[in-house]
Design a protein around this motif. Structure first.
Motif, mmCIF file in Angstrom:
data_model
loop_
_atom_site.group_PDB
_atom_site.id
_atom_site.type_symbol
_atom_site.label_atom_id
_atom_site.label_comp_id
_atom_site.label_asym_id
_atom_site.label_seq_id
_atom_site.Cartn_x
_atom_site.Cartn_y
_atom_site.Cartn_z
ATOM 1 N N LEU A 95 37.040 46.710 30.584
ATOM 2 C CA LEU A 95 38.411 46.823 31.063
ATOM 3 C C LEU A 95 39.141 47.747 30.106
ATOM 4 O O LEU A 95 38.940 47.671 28.892
ATOM 5 N N ALA A 104 43.016 49.949 29.293
ATOM 6 C CA ALA A 104 44.399 50.300 29.593
ATOM 7 C C ALA A 104 44.882 51.281 28.532
ATOM 8 O O ALA A 104 44.524 51.168 27.362
ATOM 9 N N LYS A 140 49.144 45.518 31.529
ATOM 10 C CA LYS A 140 48.333 46.317 32.444
ATOM 11 C C LYS A 140 46.930 45.712 32.586
ATOM 12 O O LYS A 140 46.394 45.610 33.695
ATOM 13 N N GLN A 180 45.077 44.199 35.924
ATOM 14 C CA GLN A 180 43.746 44.591 36.383
ATOM 15 C C GLN A 180 42.882 43.359 36.629
ATOM 16 O O GLN A 180 42.134 43.292 37.597
ATOM 17 N N LYS A 230 43.914 41.615 39.833
ATOM 18 C CA LYS A 230 43.424 42.388 40.974
ATOM 19 C C LYS A 230 41.925 42.179 41.158
ATOM 20 O O LYS A 230 41.437 42.023 42.281
#
Length: 185
Positions: A63, A65, A82, A86, A89
């Motif tokens: 992941l 950002a 952020k 993610q 989502k």
């Protein structure tokens, strides 16, 4: 989670390190923590403002950002927000696909991720599919073709090692290459 905090144009003081680790510790509840989860933070200082890049490496996915802000600590907060977005989502997509990939469940603690109604209602649908025969070519030829069609990336077959590759334009200038680790059969 193991932390690696790197400074570019800035010295990472104990104060910065402690603040970043403290803010990132709220992310730990989202992961099945073991020695394989690493968080790398790159802080950059500019004449005006700062940029923070946070990448969390797990055995099954990464992941990432990146946020710029006038204030370093605000940039860290925004980057963490952020990352949490993610993850929400991702959880929504996993729920929609009736469980999704089992391997992600080994790395992420989905029960700790709260999804809002607006995220559930998002309509992320594939609207176009393309297929393409990948011509073997050099990196230079792939860059020329990418620039000719005006796209920020180009998919090709690397003629040196027969691997599927993507060349892309980097935001900070230059080019990058993604290359598949598994060779063609």
């Amino acid at each position: 989670m193991k932390y690696q905090i790197i400074g570019k144009n800035i010295e990472v003081t104990d104060g910065i390190k402690n603040a970043v680790e403290s803010k990132l510790s709220r992310m730990e509840k989202y992961f099945v923590i073991n020695e394989d989860v690493t968080c790398r933070v790159v802080v950059r200082s500019y004449k005006v403002g700062a940029k923070v890049e946070i990448t969390i490496f797990t055995p099954h996915m990464d992941l990432r950002a990146e946020v710029s802000n006038a204030d370093l600590y605000a940039a860290v907060d925004l980057a963490i927000d952020k990352l949490e977005g993610q993850m929400r989502k991702l959880k929504t997509r996993m729920d929609r696909s009736k469980g999704g990939k089992v391997s992600l469940g080994k790395a992420l603690a989905f029960e700790n991720i709260e999804v809002t109604e607006e995220e559930i209602e998002e309509d992320d649908q594939v609207v176009r599919t393309k297929s393409k025969y990948l011509d073997p070519m050099t990196v230079d030829e792939a860059i020329m073709r990418m620039e000719a069609i005006g796209h920020p990336f180009f998919l090709y077959l690397d003629e040196e090692d027969d691997r599927i590759s993507v060349v892309y334009e980097r935001e900070d200038g230059g080019y990058g290459i993604f290359q598949a680790e598994n060779p063609l059969r």
